[in-house]
Write an enzyme that holds these catalytic residues in place. Sequence first.
Site, PDB file in Angstrom:
ATOM      1  N   ASP A  86       1.276   3.541   8.202  1.00 55.00           N
ATOM      2  CA  ASP A  86       1.013   4.841   7.566  1.00 55.00           C
ATOM      3  C   ASP A  86       0.136   4.600   6.339  1.00 55.00           C
ATOM      4  O   ASP A  86       0.539   3.884   5.413  1.00 55.00           O
ATOM      5  CB  ASP A  86       2.353   5.485   7.190  1.00 55.00           C
ATOM      6  CG  ASP A  86       2.212   6.927   6.740  1.00 55.00           C
ATOM      7  OD1 ASP A  86       1.109   7.339   6.336  1.00 55.00           O
ATOM      8  OD2 ASP A  86       3.221   7.661   6.774  1.00 55.00           O
ATOM      9  N   ASP A  97      -4.129  11.441   4.923  1.00 55.70           N
ATOM     10  CA  ASP A  97      -2.867  10.730   5.154  1.00 55.70           C
ATOM     11  C   ASP A  97      -2.657  10.703   6.668  1.00 55.70           C
ATOM     12  O   ASP A  97      -2.611  11.760   7.297  1.00 55.70           O
ATOM     13  CB  ASP A  97      -1.768  11.533   4.420  1.00 55.70           C
ATOM     14  CG  ASP A  97      -0.361  10.998   4.604  1.00 55.70           C
ATOM     15  OD1 ASP A  97      -0.190   9.906   5.168  1.00 55.70           O
ATOM     16  OD2 ASP A  97       0.586  11.697   4.162  1.00 55.70           O
ATOM     17  N   HIS A 157       3.689  17.828   5.269  1.00 53.35           N
ATOM     18  CA  HIS A 157       3.558  18.424   3.942  1.00 53.35           C
ATOM     19  C   HIS A 157       2.141  18.916   3.707  1.00 53.35           C
ATOM     20  O   HIS A 157       1.196  18.420   4.305  1.00 53.35           O
ATOM     21  CB  HIS A 157       3.907  17.374   2.881  1.00 53.35           C
ATOM     22  CG  HIS A 157       3.231  16.054   3.117  1.00 53.35           C
ATOM     23  ND1 HIS A 157       2.060  15.684   2.508  1.00 53.35           N
ATOM     24  CD2 HIS A 157       3.533  15.026   3.965  1.00 53.35           C
ATOM     25  CE1 HIS A 157       1.685  14.486   2.946  1.00 53.35           C
ATOM     26  NE2 HIS A 157       2.553  14.065   3.839  1.00 53.35           N
ATOM     27  N   HIS A 165       2.200  15.599  -2.005  1.00 54.86           N
ATOM     28  CA  HIS A 165       3.119  16.618  -1.476  1.00 54.86           C
ATOM     29  C   HIS A 165       2.967  17.865  -2.324  1.00 54.86           C
ATOM     30  O   HIS A 165       3.456  17.925  -3.439  1.00 54.86           O
ATOM     31  CB  HIS A 165       4.564  16.123  -1.486  1.00 54.86           C
ATOM     32  CG  HIS A 165       4.807  15.070  -0.446  1.00 54.86           C
ATOM     33  ND1 HIS A 165       5.643  15.258   0.630  1.00 54.86           N
ATOM     34  CD2 HIS A 165       4.295  13.832  -0.294  1.00 54.86           C
ATOM     35  CE1 HIS A 165       5.631  14.169   1.388  1.00 54.86           C
ATOM     36  NE2 HIS A 165       4.826  13.284   0.849  1.00 54.86           N
ATOM     37  N   GLU A 191       3.327  15.326  10.648  1.00 58.73           N
ATOM     38  CA  GLU A 191       3.810  13.997  11.010  1.00 58.73           C
ATOM     39  C   GLU A 191       5.122  14.008  11.778  1.00 58.73           C
ATOM     40  O   GLU A 191       6.181  13.850  11.189  1.00 58.73           O
ATOM     41  CB  GLU A 191       3.894  13.083   9.792  1.00 58.73           C
ATOM     42  CG  GLU A 191       4.533  13.633   8.549  1.00 58.73           C
ATOM     43  CD  GLU A 191       4.430  12.644   7.382  1.00 58.73           C
ATOM     44  OE1 GLU A 191       4.672  11.450   7.572  1.00 58.73           O
ATOM     45  OE2 GLU A 191       4.108  13.089   6.268  1.00 58.73           O
ATOM     46  N   GLU A 284       0.770  10.735  12.669  1.00 60.72           N
ATOM     47  CA  GLU A 284       0.429  11.654  11.569  1.00 60.72           C
ATOM     48  C   GLU A 284      -1.070  11.888  11.494  1.00 60.72           C
ATOM     49  O   GLU A 284      -1.866  10.955  11.673  1.00 60.72           O
ATOM     50  CB  GLU A 284       0.918  11.095  10.229  1.00 60.72           C
ATOM     51  CG  GLU A 284       0.610  12.021   9.045  1.00 60.72           C
ATOM     52  CD  GLU A 284       1.156  11.501   7.714  1.00 60.72           C
ATOM     53  OE1 GLU A 284       1.423  10.297   7.612  1.00 60.72           O
ATOM     54  OE2 GLU A 284       1.290  12.328   6.787  1.00 60.72           O
TER      55      GLU A 284
HETATM   56 MN    MN Z   1       1.711   9.272   5.797  1.00 64.08          MN
HETATM   57 MN    MN Z   2       2.444  12.243   5.001  1.00 65.70          MN
END
Ligand code: MN
Ligand code: MN
Length: 303
Positions: A86, A97, A157, A165, A191, A284
């Site tokens: 990640d 992300d 998020h 976030h 995700e 994600e």
């Molecule tokens: Mn992530």
């Molecule tokens: Mn994330």
Amino acid sequence: MMEPDVIEGYAKAGAVLSDLLLKHSRGISQGTSILDVCERIEHEILEAGCKPAFPVNFSVNSVAAHYTAKPGDGLRVEGLALVKLDVGVHYDGYIADAAVSVCVDGYGLELKEACESALEKALSRVREGTRVREISSVIDEEIRRLGAKPISNLTGHMIGRYKLHAGVSIPNVKSWSPLYRLKTGDVLAIEPFATFPDAAGVVVEQPPAQIFSLARRRKPRGRVEAAILSYASELKGLPFCRRWVKGRLGAMYAAELDRLARIGVLRAYPPLLEASGAPVAQAEATVVVDGDGAHVVAAPFRW
Ligand code: MN
Ligand code: MN
């Protein structure tokens, strides 16, 4: 419509991230050093003219998220291993992300496929006016349709500038998902996480933490705290890890992080462990809502 330089910032961060995710996930196999992968990716993010939005997360099996290499970490991939890589990249505060699951020797392939299929279906729903609950529903149903179970207390998020976030969460189960409707300019990290159907399907924290961020500002007490808080502010509130602090400031500083988290100056993000010890997969992507369409800026597959 969105500002062109905002779109470009996300596109730049997203392109760097997608390439690194693809390249480094291919290199993971038996014997791979976790420290090596984390350091290489973080280095290549900088080389590409971007910055890490958070330390590279390399979480294995029932560790669903939030593990990054410790300073001098000797941990290697061995045996049955379902890896979640990640990665976060930002360009001028515009954050992408994304995460991919790597099934070493094929372990957990059905869980990886459930997450990726759920993510694809969710991405195809993203446009102005879609309710977050509709996205959660699609994820929940698709994971269960494929014989797996969504992790109910891990969520996607919204993302803001220098904010990983921001506001609304995007749950992977429909029951308590928000009724919020997406609007142009919203940036979402979606995700899905999945585990075996007979597992608990929730994660619990497993200290010690490697990852931290600034929780609240206060006048620093002492030289060590001042240096750590100044480093944290330099990152504009984005997360960092013990490894980075040791590299930048020294081992004594890295040892102070737990104390600062205990007194609430830092926030700690301990590894998140599936409560029944079952393996977890994740997929994600980051997507920007723009009118009737959506720009997928980073994803674990071609989009
Ligand atoms: Mn992530
Ligand atoms: Mn994330």
